[in-house]
Design a protein around this motif. Structure first.
Motif, PDB file in Angstrom:
ATOM      1  N   THR A   6     -46.967 -10.936 124.577  1.00 47.96           N
ATOM      2  CA  THR A   6     -47.778 -10.541 125.723  1.00 47.96           C
ATOM      3  C   THR A   6     -47.514 -11.508 126.869  1.00 47.96           C
ATOM      4  OG1 THR A   6     -49.657 -11.864 124.970  1.00 47.96           O
ATOM      5  CG2 THR A   6     -49.631  -9.558 124.337  1.00 47.96           C
ATOM      6  N   HIS A   7     -47.580 -10.990 128.082  1.00 47.88           N
ATOM      7  CA  HIS A   7     -47.430 -11.813 129.287  1.00 47.88           C
ATOM      8  C   HIS A   7     -48.389 -11.278 130.332  1.00 47.88           C
ATOM      9  CE1 HIS A   7     -45.616 -14.230 132.395  1.00 47.88           C
ATOM     10  NE2 HIS A   7     -45.484 -13.148 133.131  1.00 47.88           N
ATOM     11  N   ARG A   8     -49.273 -12.132 130.799  1.00 41.89           N
ATOM     12  CA  ARG A   8     -50.246 -11.713 131.808  1.00 41.89           C
ATOM     13  C   ARG A   8     -49.615 -11.810 133.189  1.00 41.89           C
ATOM     14  NH1 ARG A   8     -55.487 -11.149 130.268  1.00 41.89           N
ATOM     15  NH2 ARG A   8     -56.173 -11.591 132.373  1.00 41.89           N
ATOM     16  N   ARG A  10     -50.487 -11.082 137.360  1.00 43.16           N
ATOM     17  CA  ARG A  10     -51.526 -10.809 138.358  1.00 43.16           C
ATOM     18  C   ARG A  10     -51.008  -9.807 139.383  1.00 43.16           C
ATOM     19  NH1 ARG A  10     -55.936 -14.375 140.688  1.00 43.16           N
ATOM     20  NH2 ARG A  10     -55.477 -15.450 138.769  1.00 43.16           N
TER      21      ARG A  10
END
Length: 73
Positions: A6-8, A10
């Protein structure tokens, strides 16, 4: 069991329309960022990839990449 990556990311104001929906053209950019971060996590980053022995292998879970085609062992 495999580890889920997973990679957040914005979402910026300029990437949305007036209804706060992300413009479709930005999804390819998000995909590129996620793929780059996945590669960075797998290989340990560009510097470690160039320096020496790889910490990863193309052979994973019974598949191999040969001559540009995926083959099953």
């Amino acid at each position: 069991m495999t580890k889920l990556f997973t990679h957040r990311l914005r979402v910026r104001y300029s990437e949305c329309d007036q209804q706060n929906v992300v413009f479709n053209g930005h999804y390819l950019f998000y995909y590129d960022v996620a793929l780059t971060e996945l590669w960075r996590e797998v290989t340990g980053g560009y510097a470690s990839m160039v320096e020496g022995e790889p910490t990863w292998s193309w052979r994973r879970r019974g598949s191999a990449i040969a001559r540009g085609h995926a083959t099953t062992n």
